[in-house]
Design an enzyme around this catalytic site. Structure first.
Site, PDB file in Angstrom:
ATOM      1  N   ARG A   1       0.824  -1.230   0.000  1.00  0.00           N
ATOM      2  CA  ARG A   1       0.000   0.000   0.000  1.00  0.00           C
ATOM      3  C   ARG A   1       0.848   1.267   0.000  1.00  0.00           C
ATOM      4  O   ARG A   1       0.397   2.327   0.416  1.00  0.00           O
ATOM      5  CB  ARG A   1      -0.982   0.012   1.170  1.00  0.00           C
ATOM      6  CG  ARG A   1      -1.959  -1.134   1.127  1.00  0.00           C
ATOM      7  CD  ARG A   1      -3.290  -0.768   1.762  1.00  0.00           C
ATOM      8  NE  ARG A   1      -4.218  -1.881   1.629  1.00  0.00           N
ATOM      9  CZ  ARG A   1      -4.310  -2.873   2.503  1.00  0.00           C
ATOM     10  NH1 ARG A   1      -3.572  -2.876   3.587  1.00  0.00           N
ATOM     11  NH2 ARG A   1      -5.162  -3.838   2.299  1.00  0.00           N
TER      12      ARG A   1
ATOM     13  N   LYS B   1       3.473  11.538 -11.208  1.00  0.00           N
ATOM     14  CA  LYS B   1       2.593  10.720 -12.056  1.00  0.00           C
ATOM     15  C   LYS B   1       3.321   9.411 -12.340  1.00  0.00           C
ATOM     16  O   LYS B   1       4.452   9.419 -12.842  1.00  0.00           O
ATOM     17  CB  LYS B   1       2.291  11.422 -13.377  1.00  0.00           C
ATOM     18  CG  LYS B   1       1.199  12.457 -13.270  1.00  0.00           C
ATOM     19  CD  LYS B   1       0.779  12.932 -14.657  1.00  0.00           C
ATOM     20  CE  LYS B   1      -0.248  14.024 -14.559  1.00  0.00           C
ATOM     21  NZ  LYS B   1      -0.552  14.609 -15.888  1.00  0.00           N
TER      22      LYS B   1
ATOM     23  N   GLU C   1      10.243  18.418 -24.416  1.00  0.00           N
ATOM     24  CA  GLU C   1       9.582  18.744 -23.134  1.00  0.00           C
ATOM     25  C   GLU C   1      10.141  20.053 -22.565  1.00  0.00           C
ATOM     26  O   GLU C   1       9.438  20.767 -21.857  1.00  0.00           O
ATOM     27  CB  GLU C   1       9.754  17.599 -22.126  1.00  0.00           C
ATOM     28  CG  GLU C   1       9.196  16.246 -22.590  1.00  0.00           C
ATOM     29  CD  GLU C   1       7.671  16.105 -22.446  1.00  0.00           C
ATOM     30  OE1 GLU C   1       6.999  17.096 -22.128  1.00  0.00           O
ATOM     31  OE2 GLU C   1       7.179  14.979 -22.673  1.00  0.00           O
TER      32      GLU C   1
ATOM     33  N   LYS D   1       7.851  23.126 -13.590  1.00  0.00           N
ATOM     34  CA  LYS D   1       6.972  21.990 -13.263  1.00  0.00           C
ATOM     35  C   LYS D   1       6.668  21.968 -11.767  1.00  0.00           C
ATOM     36  O   LYS D   1       5.519  21.743 -11.368  1.00  0.00           O
ATOM     37  CB  LYS D   1       7.603  20.670 -13.720  1.00  0.00           C
ATOM     38  CG  LYS D   1       6.666  19.495 -13.449  1.00  0.00           C
ATOM     39  CD  LYS D   1       6.863  18.300 -14.330  1.00  0.00           C
ATOM     40  CE  LYS D   1       5.762  17.271 -14.025  1.00  0.00           C
ATOM     41  NZ  LYS D   1       5.896  16.058 -14.807  1.00  0.00           N
TER      42      LYS D   1
ATOM     43  N   GLU E   1      -3.979  17.477 -10.826  1.00  0.00           N
ATOM     44  CA  GLU E   1      -4.488  17.917 -12.135  1.00  0.00           C
ATOM     45  C   GLU E   1      -5.998  18.184 -12.160  1.00  0.00           C
ATOM     46  O   GLU E   1      -6.736  17.649 -12.983  1.00  0.00           O
ATOM     47  CB  GLU E   1      -4.109  16.882 -13.209  1.00  0.00           C
ATOM     48  CG  GLU E   1      -4.140  17.508 -14.616  1.00  0.00           C
ATOM     49  CD  GLU E   1      -3.538  16.605 -15.680  1.00  0.00           C
ATOM     50  OE1 GLU E   1      -2.381  16.196 -15.520  1.00  0.00           O
ATOM     51  OE2 GLU E   1      -4.225  16.341 -16.671  1.00  0.00           O
TER      52      GLU E   1
ATOM     53  N   ARG F   1      -2.456  22.105 -13.757  1.00  0.00           N
ATOM     54  CA  ARG F   1      -1.486  21.076 -14.171  1.00  0.00           C
ATOM     55  C   ARG F   1      -1.746  20.584 -15.601  1.00  0.00           C
ATOM     56  O   ARG F   1      -0.833  20.111 -16.274  1.00  0.00           O
ATOM     57  CB  ARG F   1      -1.479  19.895 -13.187  1.00  0.00           C
ATOM     58  CG  ARG F   1      -0.384  18.898 -13.513  1.00  0.00           C
ATOM     59  CD  ARG F   1      -0.048  17.944 -12.389  1.00  0.00           C
ATOM     60  NE  ARG F   1       0.998  17.040 -12.824  1.00  0.00           N
ATOM     61  CZ  ARG F   1       1.657  16.208 -12.043  1.00  0.00           C
ATOM     62  NH1 ARG F   1       1.376  16.168 -10.765  1.00  0.00           N
ATOM     63  NH2 ARG F   1       2.590  15.418 -12.532  1.00  0.00           N
TER      64      ARG F   1
ATOM     65  N   ASN G   1       0.227  19.400 -20.236  1.00  0.00           N
ATOM     66  CA  ASN G   1      -0.113  18.481 -21.329  1.00  0.00           C
ATOM     67  C   ASN G   1      -0.145  19.188 -22.677  1.00  0.00           C
ATOM     68  O   ASN G   1      -0.697  18.652 -23.643  1.00  0.00           O
ATOM     69  CB  ASN G   1      -1.472  17.829 -21.059  1.00  0.00           C
ATOM     70  CG  ASN G   1      -1.413  16.899 -19.882  1.00  0.00           C
ATOM     71  OD1 ASN G   1      -0.428  16.185 -19.704  1.00  0.00           O
ATOM     72  ND2 ASN G   1      -2.436  16.915 -19.050  1.00  0.00           N
TER      73      ASN G   1
ATOM     74  N   HIS H   1      -0.007  17.233 -25.860  1.00  0.00           N
ATOM     75  CA  HIS H   1      -0.135  15.803 -25.557  1.00  0.00           C
ATOM     76  C   HIS H   1      -1.388  15.154 -26.145  1.00  0.00           C
ATOM     77  O   HIS H   1      -1.394  13.945 -26.381  1.00  0.00           O
ATOM     78  CB  HIS H   1      -0.077  15.569 -24.046  1.00  0.00           C
ATOM     79  CG  HIS H   1       1.324  15.651 -23.497  1.00  0.00           C
ATOM     80  ND1 HIS H   1       2.104  16.774 -23.629  1.00  0.00           N
ATOM     81  CD2 HIS H   1       2.097  14.739 -22.845  1.00  0.00           C
ATOM     82  CE1 HIS H   1       3.287  16.556 -23.063  1.00  0.00           C
ATOM     83  NE2 HIS H   1       3.304  15.324 -22.591  1.00  0.00           N
TER      84      HIS H   1
ATOM     85  N   HIS I   1      -0.535  11.852 -28.034  1.00  0.00           N
ATOM     86  CA  HIS I   1      -1.024  10.507 -27.689  1.00  0.00           C
ATOM     87  C   HIS I   1      -1.732   9.871 -28.879  1.00  0.00           C
ATOM     88  O   HIS I   1      -1.642   8.659 -29.097  1.00  0.00           O
ATOM     89  CB  HIS I   1      -1.939  10.570 -26.466  1.00  0.00           C
ATOM     90  CG  HIS I   1      -1.179  10.823 -25.183  1.00  0.00           C
ATOM     91  ND1 HIS I   1      -1.735  11.356 -24.056  1.00  0.00           N
ATOM     92  CD2 HIS I   1       0.129  10.609 -24.868  1.00  0.00           C
ATOM     93  CE1 HIS I   1      -0.817  11.463 -23.095  1.00  0.00           C
ATOM     94  NE2 HIS I   1       0.323  11.021 -23.581  1.00  0.00           N
TER      95      HIS I   1
ATOM     96  N   HIS J   1       7.993   9.052 -27.649  1.00  0.00           N
ATOM     97  CA  HIS J   1       7.047   9.912 -26.927  1.00  0.00           C
ATOM     98  C   HIS J   1       7.424  11.403 -27.065  1.00  0.00           C
ATOM     99  O   HIS J   1       6.588  12.241 -27.396  1.00  0.00           O
ATOM    100  CB  HIS J   1       6.981   9.511 -25.451  1.00  0.00           C
ATOM    101  CG  HIS J   1       6.139  10.438 -24.629  1.00  0.00           C
ATOM    102  ND1 HIS J   1       4.762  10.484 -24.735  1.00  0.00           N
ATOM    103  CD2 HIS J   1       6.467  11.389 -23.721  1.00  0.00           C
ATOM    104  CE1 HIS J   1       4.289  11.413 -23.924  1.00  0.00           C
ATOM    105  NE2 HIS J   1       5.308  11.978 -23.286  1.00  0.00           N
TER     106      HIS J   1
END
Ligand code: NAD
Ligand code: GLY
Length: 376
Positions: free
Chosen positions: A131, A153, A195, A237, A247, A251, A255, A258, A262, A276
């Site tokens: 956990r 993330k 990036e 960031k 997010e 935030r 993206n 993105h 994607h 990527h």
């Protein structure tokens, strides 16, 4: 570069009485050889579990293990196959079984030594193991140093799309050693650079101007230039993550590009045809061109940004992608799987100018299709 050139960026997050969730990102030369003093204070016993991939193991693992040996910290290492395929349920299962077989305890630290694939996978394993165990990021690609190692993330890919299974789980420490970037293949270096451009495009026009002036130094992997660009990116960031960790708002600016990226990654089968970071470069180019197409961004800004990305060797049109151009309808369908889709409406990050990105739900499928049909 000397010790005095080490830079530190803090990611400030709310904690609780028994848990400090804020952490530092250290950026500099020689960190792998000196990191034991930064890792030791985090340890409840002198033991760490290291996760890396075959390429990084060949080039940089020994520096880390020697440092740990010198400090009397024992270690076990899991070496994963390189590439996106490791960021999967199969990869996660292998890693979690290995961590449990090695009796990694709740209070231990797991170290992710590698690019975004190793960081995302290890972070997700750490988020779920017993956990939640703590982990440290030692990012070894430019992309991981400026983006994936920061902000918590973590996750894996599934057949339905990238990063669709994951958790927010912040690292306890991030160590970005500039020296490891010297062994990074050129194509991977360029992909990570996208990036960096992203941060300038979102909120920092002076940084964009600096990038224009320093592109050659960065491409030559000059440590001073890298140190400045990485620290600047991490600071941007860190500021955004501190405002909106999960997010719910700002935030999403991170993206930028993105939603397009994607979709292109999906249509190229998450293959070597498009890395990527390359997809992000193309996505930023398309986001600014869409902003121009909708009359939101001056054409001069759109052209300057696209020209810069092209000069950095990144794809800026579908024709630059193996397997392209793609059908507009296929792209729009792939975009509909984006994590930012809410009640069937797509969210886009558009730009009023370089350095002025904003979040909008006001792009219709018709406008998007018309824009994509015009793209080569
Ligand atoms: P990667 O981890 O696959 O690394 C790229 C390649 O470079 C691999 O073959 C790797 O073995 C090799 N490599 C790594 N370091 C090296 C070094 N120093 N020298 C030589 N070779 C080296 O790819 P990446 O671009 O680092 O990461 C991409 C992943 O990151 C994607 O899965 C993406 O979804 C994820 N990502 C996550 C976030 C986040 O916030 N968590 C942000 C951006 C991207
Ligand atoms: N890479 C985008 C984010 O961390 O939010």
């Amino acid at each position: 570069m000397s010790e005095t050139d080490l830079k530190k960026v803090n990611v400030s997050l709310p904690g609780s009485i028994d848990l400090n969730r804020s952490y530092d990102i250290h950026i500099g030369s020689g960190l792998l050889g000196s990191c034991a003093s930064l890792i030791s204070p985090l340890l409840k016993r002198p033991f760490v579990a290291i996760v890396t991939d075959e390429n990084v193991a060949k080039t940089h693992l020994e520096s880390l293990t020697q440092t740990l040996d010198g400090a009397g910290i024992t270690h076990v290492t899991k070496i994963m196959p390189p590439g996106e395929a490791s960021k999967s349920f199969t990869g996660l299962e292998a890693l979690v079984h290995w961590l449990l077989d090695n009796k990694v305890e709740r209070q231990d630290i797991v170290i992710a030594l590698g690019g975004g694939v190793i960081g995302d996978l290890t972070g997700f394993a750490a988020a779920t193991l017993r956990r939640g165990v703590r982990f440290t990021q030692i990012p070894t690609t430019l992309l991981a140093q400026v983006d994936s190692s920061v902000g918590g993330k973590t996750g894996i890919n599934v057949p339905q799309g990238k990063n669709l299974v994951g958790a927010f789980h912040q690292p306890s420490l991030v160590l970005a050693d500039l020296d490891v970037l010297q062994t990074l293949p050129d194509r991977e270096f360029r992909a990570g650079y996208a990036e960096i451009v992203k941060y300038a495009a979102i909120c920092d026009r002076p940084f964009f101007d600096w990038l224009e002036d320093n592109l050659d130094a960065l491409n030559n992997r000059n440590n001073d230039a890298l140190s400045f660009a990485i620290a600047k990116s991490c600071q941007t960031k860190a500021d955004i993550v501190a405002q909106d960790e999960k997010e719910h708002g700002a935030r999403a600016l991170l993206n930028l590009g993105h939603t397009f990226a994607h979709a292109y990654e999906n249509l190229t089968g998450y293959s070597d045809n498009l890395l990527h970071g390359e997809a992000v470069g193309l996505g930023i180019a398309q986001a600014v061109q869409l902003s121009d197409h909708l009359g939101i961004c001056p054409e001069a800004d759109a052209q300057a940004l696209v020209k810069h990305l092209a000069k950095a060797g990144l794809p800026v049109s579908q024709a630059d992608v193996k397997g392209g151009p793609f059908k507009a309808t296929d792209l729009v369908n792939a975009m509909a799987q984006d994590k930012k889709v809410s009640q069937g409406v797509m969210t886009f990050i558009l730009m009023k100018a370089i350095g002025e990105a904003f979040i909008t739900n006001d792009v219709s499928a018709t406008q998007l299709t018309a824009f994509l049909q015009n793209q080569g």
